[in-house]
Design a protein around this motif. Sequence first.
Motif, PDB file in Angstrom:
ATOM      1  N   SER A   1      16.519  23.413  51.775  1.00 30.90           N
ATOM      2  CA  SER A   1      17.856  23.359  52.322  1.00 30.90           C
ATOM      3  C   SER A   1      18.355  24.704  52.850  1.00 30.90           C
ATOM      4  O   SER A   1      19.469  24.805  53.319  1.00 30.90           O
ATOM      5  CB  SER A   1      18.838  22.847  51.260  1.00 30.90           C
ATOM      6  OG  SER A   1      18.871  23.741  50.160  1.00 30.90           O
ATOM      7  N   THR A   2      17.549  25.755  52.743  1.00 30.90           N
ATOM      8  CA  THR A   2      17.987  27.045  53.267  1.00 30.90           C
ATOM      9  C   THR A   2      18.018  27.022  54.783  1.00 30.90           C
ATOM     10  O   THR A   2      17.531  26.095  55.429  1.00 30.90           O
ATOM     11  CB  THR A   2      17.032  28.167  52.812  1.00 30.90           C
ATOM     12  OG1 THR A   2      15.765  27.933  53.424  1.00 30.90           O
ATOM     13  CG2 THR A   2      16.905  28.205  51.305  1.00 30.90           C
ATOM     14  N   HIS A   3      18.599  28.073  55.373  1.00 26.58           N
ATOM     15  CA  HIS A   3      18.701  28.133  56.829  1.00 26.58           C
ATOM     16  C   HIS A   3      17.511  28.830  57.461  1.00 26.58           C
ATOM     17  O   HIS A   3      17.509  29.124  58.646  1.00 26.58           O
ATOM     18  CB  HIS A   3      19.994  28.839  57.236  1.00 26.58           C
ATOM     19  CG  HIS A   3      21.218  28.070  56.885  1.00 26.58           C
ATOM     20  ND1 HIS A   3      21.548  26.878  57.502  1.00 26.58           N
ATOM     21  CD2 HIS A   3      22.172  28.294  55.947  1.00 26.58           C
ATOM     22  CE1 HIS A   3      22.672  26.419  56.993  1.00 26.58           C
ATOM     23  NE2 HIS A   3      23.080  27.254  56.044  1.00 26.58           N
ATOM     24  N   ALA A   4      16.503  29.130  56.668  1.00 26.50           N
ATOM     25  CA  ALA A   4      15.303  29.737  57.232  1.00 26.50           C
ATOM     26  C   ALA A   4      14.465  28.688  57.946  1.00 26.50           C
ATOM     27  O   ALA A   4      14.687  27.491  57.822  1.00 26.50           O
ATOM     28  CB  ALA A   4      14.491  30.376  56.109  1.00 26.50           C
ATOM     29  N   SER A   5      13.499  29.155  58.757  1.00 28.32           N
ATOM     30  CA  SER A   5      12.537  28.253  59.366  1.00 28.32           C
ATOM     31  C   SER A   5      11.399  28.056  58.371  1.00 28.32           C
ATOM     32  O   SER A   5      10.616  28.966  58.130  1.00 28.32           O
ATOM     33  CB  SER A   5      12.015  28.844  60.677  1.00 28.32           C
ATOM     34  OG  SER A   5      13.070  28.965  61.606  1.00 28.32           O
ATOM     35  N   CYS A   6      11.335  26.867  57.796  1.00 27.82           N
ATOM     36  CA  CYS A   6      10.402  26.598  56.705  1.00 27.82           C
ATOM     37  C   CYS A   6       9.696  25.273  56.924  1.00 27.82           C
ATOM     38  O   CYS A   6      10.236  24.371  57.552  1.00 27.82           O
ATOM     39  CB  CYS A   6      11.123  26.522  55.347  1.00 27.82           C
ATOM     40  SG  CYS A   6      12.262  27.875  55.028  1.00 27.82           S
ATOM     41  N   ILE A   7       8.475  25.164  56.399  1.00 34.02           N
ATOM     42  CA  ILE A   7       7.785  23.884  56.311  1.00 34.02           C
ATOM     43  C   ILE A   7       7.588  23.566  54.834  1.00 34.02           C
ATOM     44  O   ILE A   7       6.959  24.329  54.102  1.00 34.02           O
ATOM     45  CB  ILE A   7       6.433  23.912  57.045  1.00 34.02           C
ATOM     46  CG1 ILE A   7       6.663  24.009  58.559  1.00 34.02           C
ATOM     47  CG2 ILE A   7       5.624  22.658  56.713  1.00 34.02           C
ATOM     48  CD1 ILE A   7       5.396  24.013  59.376  1.00 34.02           C
ATOM     49  N   HIS A   8       8.172  22.458  54.420  1.00 35.02           N
ATOM     50  CA  HIS A   8       8.070  22.005  53.036  1.00 35.02           C
ATOM     51  C   HIS A   8       7.036  20.883  52.984  1.00 35.02           C
ATOM     52  O   HIS A   8       7.122  19.916  53.747  1.00 35.02           O
ATOM     53  CB  HIS A   8       9.439  21.492  52.565  1.00 35.02           C
ATOM     54  CG  HIS A   8       9.405  20.853  51.214  1.00 35.02           C
ATOM     55  ND1 HIS A   8       9.626  19.503  51.034  1.00 35.02           N
ATOM     56  CD2 HIS A   8       9.163  21.359  49.980  1.00 35.02           C
ATOM     57  CE1 HIS A   8       9.533  19.204  49.744  1.00 35.02           C
ATOM     58  NE2 HIS A   8       9.263  20.315  49.088  1.00 35.02           N
ATOM     59  N   TRP A   9       6.021  21.007  52.130  1.00 36.76           N
ATOM     60  CA  TRP A   9       5.014  19.955  51.991  1.00 36.76           C
ATOM     61  C   TRP A   9       5.136  19.312  50.618  1.00 36.76           C
ATOM     62  O   TRP A   9       5.538  19.939  49.636  1.00 36.76           O
ATOM     63  CB  TRP A   9       3.599  20.486  52.218  1.00 36.76           C
ATOM     64  CG  TRP A   9       3.127  21.532  51.241  1.00 36.76           C
ATOM     65  CD1 TRP A   9       3.171  22.879  51.407  1.00 36.76           C
ATOM     66  CD2 TRP A   9       2.518  21.303  49.965  1.00 36.76           C
ATOM     67  NE1 TRP A   9       2.638  23.519  50.320  1.00 36.76           N
ATOM     68  CE2 TRP A   9       2.227  22.574  49.410  1.00 36.76           C
ATOM     69  CE3 TRP A   9       2.185  20.164  49.234  1.00 36.76           C
ATOM     70  CZ2 TRP A   9       1.620  22.716  48.168  1.00 36.76           C
ATOM     71  CZ3 TRP A   9       1.584  20.316  47.989  1.00 36.76           C
ATOM     72  CH2 TRP A   9       1.306  21.574  47.467  1.00 36.76           C
ATOM     73  N   GLN A  10       4.785  18.016  50.603  1.00 36.25           N
ATOM     74  CA  GLN A  10       4.935  17.270  49.350  1.00 36.25           C
ATOM     75  C   GLN A  10       3.927  16.127  49.304  1.00 36.25           C
ATOM     76  O   GLN A  10       3.741  15.415  50.293  1.00 36.25           O
ATOM     77  CB  GLN A  10       6.351  16.703  49.257  1.00 36.25           C
ATOM     78  CG  GLN A  10       6.645  15.915  47.983  1.00 36.25           C
ATOM     79  CD  GLN A  10       8.023  15.277  48.040  1.00 36.25           C
ATOM     80  OE1 GLN A  10       8.172  14.143  48.481  1.00 36.25           O
ATOM     81  NE2 GLN A  10       9.043  16.019  47.610  1.00 36.25           N
ATOM     82  N   LEU A  11       3.270  15.977  48.168  1.00 37.33           N
ATOM     83  CA  LEU A  11       2.400  14.834  47.920  1.00 37.33           C
ATOM     84  C   LEU A  11       3.036  14.041  46.786  1.00 37.33           C
ATOM     85  O   LEU A  11       3.233  14.566  45.684  1.00 37.33           O
ATOM     86  CB  LEU A  11       0.984  15.279  47.539  1.00 37.33           C
ATOM     87  CG  LEU A  11      -0.027  14.149  47.324  1.00 37.33           C
ATOM     88  CD1 LEU A  11      -0.285  13.411  48.635  1.00 37.33           C
ATOM     89  CD2 LEU A  11      -1.335  14.686  46.759  1.00 37.33           C
ATOM     90  N   ALA A  12       3.371  12.779  47.062  1.00 35.12           N
ATOM     91  CA  ALA A  12       4.131  12.011  46.083  1.00 35.12           C
ATOM     92  C   ALA A  12       3.680  10.559  46.071  1.00 35.12           C
ATOM     93  O   ALA A  12       3.221  10.008  47.080  1.00 35.12           O
ATOM     94  CB  ALA A  12       5.627  12.088  46.398  1.00 35.12           C
TER      95      ALA A  12
END
Length: 468
Positions: free
Chosen positions: A387-398
Motif C-alpha cells: 500500500s505504499t506509494h513506491a513503485s513495487c511488485i508484490h508477489w504471492q502464492l496462496a
Amino acid sequence: MTYTLGDDALLWDEHSPNLYRLTLTCTQDNVLLDQHELTFGLRDFKRTPDYFTINDRPIFLRGKHDGLIFPLTGFAPTDLESWLHTLETAKSYGINHYRFHTCCPPEATFEAADRLGIYMQPELPFWGTITVPGEENHNQAEQDYLIEEGFRILRHFGNHPSFVMMSLGNELWDSQFILNKILGDYKAFDSHHLYVQGSNNFQFSPYILENDDFFSGVRFSHDRLFRSSYAMCDAPQGIIQTMAPGTHYNFDESIHPTEIMAYQTKLAHSSNDSSPTKQTIEIQYGTDVKTVSLSEINDALIPQIPVVSHEVGQYETFPNFDEIQKYTGSIKAKNLEVFRDRLEEKGLLGDFGGYIYEAGDQFTSKVLLANYSEHFTAPTSVCVHVSTHASCIHWQLASSAKILNEGIFSVSPNAYGLVNIGEVHITLPEVTSPTPLTFTLTLSTASKKEPITNSYKLMITNLGIYCC
C-alpha cells in the motif's frame, strides 16, 4: 500559408494520442461560402537497424492480426462507436498495433485508432504471386489495380497519425524487382509511413529488398526461426509447442546468429582470395551443431532493419465450447462443434476442461516488468508493503485457505523496456490431496490509482506442481 506550432506542440503516440483540429473557412463580405475541418496528429514513426521509434522513443509492438471478421453481422462496422469499443477492448489486453490481413479498414477504424493511440498497418488485398509480363497467368490489369489501390489508401487515409506502416500483401511470391519498385513508388509518394514488401513473403526462402523499412516473416532459413509457434505445414515447430512455459528465451540468435556474423565480418576484412565454396564450418543448430559451407554462411540473410514476427498465434489450444452459443449471426463456430462432437463420441466430453503439466516440488519464477510507458513514477518511499506509494511488485502464492508465501520487489524509476525485477524461489509444502493455488503479481506505482495485477493458476499435489 505556414503556421508554426512551436516547441511546445503536443505529440501523438500510444500513451498520449494528442490530436489537433484545423478549420479552414472561406468567406466573402462576412458570408460563409465554404468550410473544411481536418483532424491531425504530430508524430514521427521511424526505424533503427533493430527497433521502431515513436518521436525518438523506442517502442515494442504488441500486434494483433485482424481480417475484418465480425461473426455476428458478417461484415465490418463503419461507425466510430463500434470501432472505439473494439479497439478499446484490444488495448485493455495490451494490444498497441493492428496488422490487417489483405485488407484496409474503413475510415472509422483509423479515427478510433487516432483517438486511442494504436499503430495501424493496412495491407493491399492480395495473397498470391507478383508475376512479370510474359509469365504464365500474368494479369496486368489485376496488378495495375492493386498498385493503384495502394495509392488510393495513401491518399484517403495517409494523414491519420495512427497509420504508421503498410504492407503489399500476404505471403507473396515471384518478382522481387516489381515488389521493390512498388515500395519505392509508395515511399516517394508518401514518406510518412514505413513500408514492407509483404507479410511472410517467399516463406522458406525470404529476401530483404532495398526499399524494405522492416521485415515481416517467421524465419530467415529453415532453422533460424523467430516465431513462437508454427502450424505443421511450417514445421519445425516453435518454443510454445516444444518447450515448457517460461521467459528465458528470445530470438536474438536466430535474427543475428553469432557464428555467421563473426565469419561474415572476418571475410569482409580478409585479403585472402581463396574461394570459400569448398570450406566448411560448424555452427550452432538448435541444441546441437551443424556443418555448413562457408559460401552458405556468406549468403545468409542478416537483417539491418527491425523484424516483426508474423501471425504468432498458430498453435493448438483447448477450445471453450461455451463460446458456441455466442455465434448467433451468419457465421457459426462449426470447428468447435466438430471437436465437441468427437469428444462426445469418445465419451470424453464430461472430463474435458482441465489438462495439466507436471513440474517439480521447487517453484521458481523470474519476475519481469514490460514497461513502454513514458509515465512511470519513481519510488517515493521504501517498499515495505503493497500500500505504499513506491513503485513495487508484490508477489504471492496462496491457496483458497491461506497465503503460502509472499514478498516484495522494489522497481527502479528507470525501469523501461523489458526489465528483470527479481526471482522467486518457493519450496512447496506437502499436501494430502490436489490443492489449487494462485500465483499473483501486483504492480503498484504512484502514477496509477489502481494496482495492475497478473495471476496464474497452479495445482499442487503430493507428486509435484502442475500448471492448469
